[in-house]
Design a protein around this motif. Structure first.
Motif, PDB file in Angstrom:
ATOM      1  N   UNK A 115      -3.689  -0.233  -7.231  1.00  0.00           N
ATOM      2  CA  UNK A 115      -4.762  -1.305  -7.202  1.00  0.00           C
ATOM      3  C   UNK A 115      -5.845  -1.033  -6.336  1.00  0.00           C
ATOM      4  N   UNK A 116      -5.525  -0.724  -5.192  1.00  0.00           N
ATOM      5  CA  UNK A 116      -6.533  -0.367  -4.201  1.00  0.00           C
ATOM      6  C   UNK A 116      -7.406   0.805  -4.643  1.00  0.00           C
ATOM      7  N   UNK A 117      -6.655   1.903  -4.982  1.00  0.00           N
ATOM      8  CA  UNK A 117      -7.410   3.031  -5.566  1.00  0.00           C
ATOM      9  C   UNK A 117      -8.353   2.883  -6.741  1.00  0.00           C
ATOM     10  N   UNK A 118      -7.878   2.008  -7.500  1.00  0.00           N
ATOM     11  CA  UNK A 118      -8.689   1.587  -8.581  1.00  0.00           C
ATOM     12  C   UNK A 118     -10.018   0.972  -8.300  1.00  0.00           C
ATOM     13  N   UNK A 178      -5.286  -8.934   3.789  1.00  0.00           N
ATOM     14  CA  UNK A 178      -5.514  -9.633   2.595  1.00  0.00           C
ATOM     15  C   UNK A 178      -6.087  -8.694   1.481  1.00  0.00           C
ATOM     16  N   UNK A 179      -6.078  -7.523   1.669  1.00  0.00           N
ATOM     17  CA  UNK A 179      -6.583  -6.510   0.712  1.00  0.00           C
ATOM     18  C   UNK A 179      -5.301  -5.893  -0.010  1.00  0.00           C
ATOM     19  N   UNK A 180      -5.408  -5.360  -0.976  1.00  0.00           N
ATOM     20  CA  UNK A 180      -4.206  -4.773  -1.851  1.00  0.00           C
ATOM     21  C   UNK A 180      -3.831  -3.532  -0.869  1.00  0.00           C
ATOM     22  N   UNK A 181      -4.690  -2.763  -0.136  1.00  0.00           N
ATOM     23  CA  UNK A 181      -4.181  -1.580   0.760  1.00  0.00           C
ATOM     24  C   UNK A 181      -3.488  -2.246   1.890  1.00  0.00           C
ATOM     25  N   UNK A 182      -4.125  -3.337   2.581  1.00  0.00           N
ATOM     26  CA  UNK A 182      -3.654  -3.833   3.680  1.00  0.00           C
ATOM     27  C   UNK A 182      -2.113  -4.732   3.310  1.00  0.00           C
ATOM     28  N   UNK A 183      -2.024  -4.971   2.055  1.00  0.00           N
ATOM     29  CA  UNK A 183      -0.485  -5.661   1.811  1.00  0.00           C
ATOM     30  C   UNK A 183       0.275  -4.597   1.623  1.00  0.00           C
ATOM     31  N   UNK A 184      -0.289  -3.705   0.971  1.00  0.00           N
ATOM     32  CA  UNK A 184       0.731  -2.515   0.493  1.00  0.00           C
ATOM     33  C   UNK A 184       1.351  -1.902   1.758  1.00  0.00           C
ATOM     34  N   UNK A 185       0.270  -1.817   2.730  1.00  0.00           N
ATOM     35  CA  UNK A 185       1.073  -1.008   3.983  1.00  0.00           C
ATOM     36  C   UNK A 185       2.188  -2.217   4.502  1.00  0.00           C
ATOM     37  N   UNK A 186       2.208  -3.375   4.247  1.00  0.00           N
ATOM     38  CA  UNK A 186       3.058  -4.468   5.121  1.00  0.00           C
ATOM     39  C   UNK A 186       4.482  -4.079   4.379  1.00  0.00           C
ATOM     40  N   UNK A 187       4.065  -4.094   2.847  1.00  0.00           N
ATOM     41  CA  UNK A 187       5.396  -3.919   2.074  1.00  0.00           C
ATOM     42  C   UNK A 187       6.130  -2.442   2.382  1.00  0.00           C
ATOM     43  N   UNK A 188       5.357  -1.605   2.638  1.00  0.00           N
ATOM     44  CA  UNK A 188       5.914  -0.200   3.031  1.00  0.00           C
ATOM     45  C   UNK A 188       6.685  -0.205   4.228  1.00  0.00           C
ATOM     46  N   UNK A 189       6.057  -0.994   5.253  1.00  0.00           N
ATOM     47  CA  UNK A 189       6.775  -1.267   6.687  1.00  0.00           C
ATOM     48  C   UNK A 189       7.876  -2.009   6.359  1.00  0.00           C
TER      49      UNK A 189
END
Length: 613
Positions: free
Chosen positions: A183-186, A210-221
Motif C-alpha cells: 500500500x505504501x508503494x502504491x 501512522x503511515x502504512x510504511x511506518x506501520x509495516x516496519x512495526x509488524x516486521x519487527x
C-alpha cells in the motif's frame, strides 16, 4: 466449559495447548491420577488422558478414551477425536466429529472444520466455520479466515490478519506488514512489489508509524522478534535503507542463521561496504551454495577484482544456473575485458534475450565497435525502451553520427530526463544553438550538478554573458565577491577544464589578484592550453619577467597562437634581434587572426627594411 484442545493447532503443527482451567498432565503422577479417575468414569479425566496419549502418538490408547468422553458430550474430546481420525486418514469422519465440537462451541474445532472444507474446495462452508472460530477469539481461525479472504481479494482480509497478528501470530504479522508495504508503494506511485525480495538498498528517513510504511516496519519487527526469518530480512533492509547499519546487520544475521539465503547475501554486502571482504565472502558463499544467484554474482565480482578470472567465471555461471540473468551479463563483461569478443557477444545476447536491458546496451556497443551500426540500433532501442538511460544516450549519439539531429535530440532529452549527465549537456548545447537560453540553462545546471566540467564551463559562459560589465575597483575598495558564473568556471577548472582555467585566471586578474591569475594560467598552460600560456606570458611580462614570458609565448606560438607570435616578434625587435623578430612576425601573419596578421605584416616589413638598410 473450556477444555483440552479448544485452542490446539490442529492441521498445521499437531500441537495441543492446555486450557487455562486444566492441569498439565505431563508428569507420571498426574497421568496415573487421570488414568485412575478415567477408569472410575470421570469424563474430564478421559478427555485429558486421551489428549495426552494422542500427543504422545498412542493413537490406539487415545481413541477409546476420546470416544468415551465424546459420547458423554465433551466437546474437547470430540475435537481431539477428529484430530486423531484425520491423522489416521479418515478425513470425512474427522470432519463429522469436528462439526459436533464446533456446534458445541469449540473454536478450535470450527477452525479445523473450516480448513477441512477449504481443502475440499467448499469455500462458502470454509468461510462460515472459520468466521465462527475467528469471532470466538481463536488466533489460528482468524489467520485462516484472513488467508481465505485474501485469496479471494476480499478487503476484509486485512482486518482478520491484523486480529491474528495482534494475538501473536507471527506469519500474520509478516503478511500484514507485506500488505502495508504494498500500500505504501502504491501511495508513492511505485509498482507494488509482490515478490519476497527486500527493499532496495540506499538511504531514507524513518517512516511515520501512522503511515502504512511506518506501520509495516512495526509488524516486521514483531514478526522478526518471534523468529520469522523473512520478516527479519525485510526489517534489516528497511534499517539499512535508513542508514541504521548496525541494527540492520543484526537482523540480517538472525535471518541468515535461520537459513534465509537472501539475508546472508545482504549481510555480505553490508560487510563488504564496511571493508570486511573476507567475512562478506563467507556469507556470500553460504548464500550462493543455497542457490542465491545474487550472492554468486557478488562472489564472481569479488574474484574478478582480484584477477582470479577463472573462479569469477565459475561463480557467474553458478548465478546463471540459479536463474539470475545478471550471471550471463557479468560473463559478457568478463569476456569483453579479456578481449574475447565472440564469447562476450554470446553471453550478452543470452542476457539480452532474457530481458536484461544493460546487456542489450552492451551488446549494441559491441556491435557498433565492430562496425555493425545496423545491428546495434535495434538493441539500443530495445534497451532504451526497457529503461536503460545509457542506451537512450547511445541512440542519440548514433543518430547524431548520421546527421539526424532531431532524432538524436529526442533520445538525448529522454536520457537527460532520467538524470544522464552527458545527455543533459547535449540537450543544453542544442538549446543554446537554438537560442532558448532558459531551457539551455536548466539542462546545463543538471549536467554541471552531475559533475560535467564542460557543462559547468558552458553554464558559466551563459551566466557571464548576462552580467553587466564591471568597472575596475577604485583604489582602496575591497574586491567584489565572486559571481555565480565564476563559481561554475572554478568548478570546471578544478576538474581540469583548460578553457575554464583560463577564464578563472582572467577574472582573477580583473580583480587584481595576480597570484591567483598566474596559478590558473599556469595550470592551463601546463595542460596544453595555448591561451593559458599566452596570458601567463602577459602576466609575467607585466611583472618584469620577460625571459620567462618569452618561454610561454614560444610554447603558445608553437601551438598556433598568432598573438603570442606577434608578442615574440615585438620582444625580439625591441632587443635588436631583428632576424628572430622577422621570423616570428612571419609566423604571426600565417596564424592570424586578421588584425594580428595586419600588424605583424607591418612589423615584418619594417624589420625587413631595417635588415636590408
Amino acid at each position: 466449559m473450556d477444555v483440552m484442545g479448544d485452542k490446539a493447532t490442529l492441521l498445521d503443527t499437531g500441537r495441543f495447548v492446555q486450557a487455562a482451567d486444566r492441569e498439565d498432565p505431563g508428569t507420571a503422577a498426574d497421568e496415573m491420577r487421570h488414568r485412575l479417575a478415567a477408569e472410575a468414569g470421570d469424563v474430564d479425566a478421559m478427555s485429558v488422558l486421551g489428549s495426552l496419549l494422542l500427543r504422545r502418538g498412542d493413537l490406539d490408547g487415545a481413541e477409546s478414551l476420546l470416544r468415551a468422553a465424546t459420547a458423554e458430550g465433551d466437546r474437547a474430546a470430540a475435537n481431539n477425536l477428529g484430530v486423531l481420525l484425520h491423522q489416521r486418514g479418515y478425513a470425512d469422519e474427522a470432519a463429522g466429529w469436528w462439526r459436533v465440537a464446533a456446534v458445541a462451541g469449540s473454536a478450535a474445532a470450527a477452525h479445523a472444520l473450516g480448513r477441512h472444507h477449504r481443502e475440499r474446495g467448499d469455500e462458502p462452508a470454509a468461510e462460515y466455520w472459520l468466521r465462527q472460530s475467528a469471532e470466538q477469539g481463536h488466533t489460528l481461525g482468524a489467520y485462516a479466515l484472513a488467508d481465505l479472504l485474501e485469496h479471494r481479494g476480499d478487503v476484509g482480509s486485512e482486518r482478520w490478519m491484523r486480529v491474528a497478528a495482534e494475538r501473536g501470530h507471527r506469519e500474520a504479522a509478516y503478511r500484514l506488514a507485506r500488505a502495508l508495504d504494498r500500500r505504501a508503494a502504491e501511495e508513492r506511485g511505485e509498482p507494488a512489489e509482490r515478490g519476497e525480495g527486500p527493499v532496495p538498498r540506499g538511504r531514507g528517513a524513518r517512516a511515520d508509524v501512522r503511515t502504512p510504511a511506518g506501520e509495516a516496519e512495526q509488524w516486521y519487527r514483531q514478526a522478526a522478534a518471534r523468529g520469522h526469518r523473512r520478516a527479519a530480512l525485510h526489517l534489516g533492509a528497511i534499517l539499512e535503507h535508513r542508514g541504521e547499519l548496525k541494527e540492520a546487520g543484526r537482523w540480517y544475521l538472525n535471518s541468515a542463521k535461520d537459513g534465509e539465503s537472501r539475508a546472508a547475501c545482504a549481510l555480505g554486502f553490508l560487510l563488504r561496504d564496511a571493508g570486511d571482504e573476507e567475512s562478506a565472502a563467507t556469507w556470500w558463499l553460504k548464500a550462493a551454495q543455497d542457490g542465491d544467484g545474487n550472492a554468486a554474482n557478488a562472489l564472481g565480482a569479488l574474484h574478478a577484482e582480484r584477477g582470479e578470472t577463472q573462479t569469477a567465471e565459475r561463480w557467474y555461471r553458478a548465478a546463471m544456473d540459479a536463474g539470475d540473468v545478471n550471471g550471463a551479463y557479468n560473463l559478457g563483461l568478463l569476456c569483453a575485458e579479456q578481449g574475447r569478443t565472440a564469447q562476450a557477444d554470446q553471453w550478452y545476447r543470452r542476457a539480452a534475450y532474457a530481458g536484461h536491458r544493460e546487456a542489450a546496451n552492451a551488446l549494441a556497443v559491441l556491435l557498433l565497435q565492430g562496425g555493425d551500426a545496423a545491428g546495434a540500433e535495434p538493441w539500443f532501442s530495445k534497451a532504451a525502451e526497457a529503461g536503460s538511460v545509457d542506451a537512450a544516450f547511445n541512440l542519440g549519439i548514433l543518430y547524431a553520427s548520421r546527421g539526424d539531429e532531431a532524432s538524436a535530440l529526442r533520445w538525448y532529452e529522454r536520457a537527460a530526463a532520467d538524470g544522464h549527465t552527458d545527455a543533459a549537456l547535449q540537450v543544453g548545447t542544442a538549446r543554446l544553438r537554438e537560442g532558448d537560453e532558459q531551457e539551455a540553462e536548466r539542462h546545463l545546471r543538471c549536467a554541471a550538478g552531475g559533475g560535467s566540467a564542460e557543462a559547468a564551463y558552458r553554464l558559466g559562459t551563459l551566466l557571464d554573458a548576462r552580467r553587466p560589465a564591471a568597472a575596475p575597483p577604485a583604489l582602496g575598495e575591497p574586491a567584489a565577491e565572486k559571481t555565480e558564473c565564476e563559481e561554475w568556471y572554478e568548478r570546471a577548472a578544478e576538474q581540469g577544464h583548460r578553457r575554464a582555467q583560463v577564464r578563472v585566471g582572467m577574472l582573477a586578474a580583473g580583480r587584481g589578484d595576480v597570484v591567483e591569475a598566474a596559478r590558473w594560467y599556469r595550470k592551463a598552460a601546463e595542460a596544453g592550453s595555448r591561451n593559458g600560456a599566452f596570458n601567463l606570458g602577459l602576466l609575467l611580462a607585466r611583472e618584469g619577467s620577460e625571459p620567462e614570458a618569452a618561454l610561454w609565448w614560444t610554447r603558445a606560438a608553437d601551438a598556433g597562437h598568432g598573438r603570442a607570435a606577434l608578442r615574440l616578434a615585438l620582444l625580439y625587435a625591441r632587443r635588436g634581434q631583428l632576424a628572430q623578430g622577422q621570423r616570428w612576425a612571419s609566423r604571426a601573419v600565417e596564424l592570424g587572426p586578421a588584425e594580428v596578421a595586419e600588424r605583424a605584416g607591418r612589423l615584418r616589413e619594417a624589420l625587413r627594411q631595417e635588415l636590408s638598410a
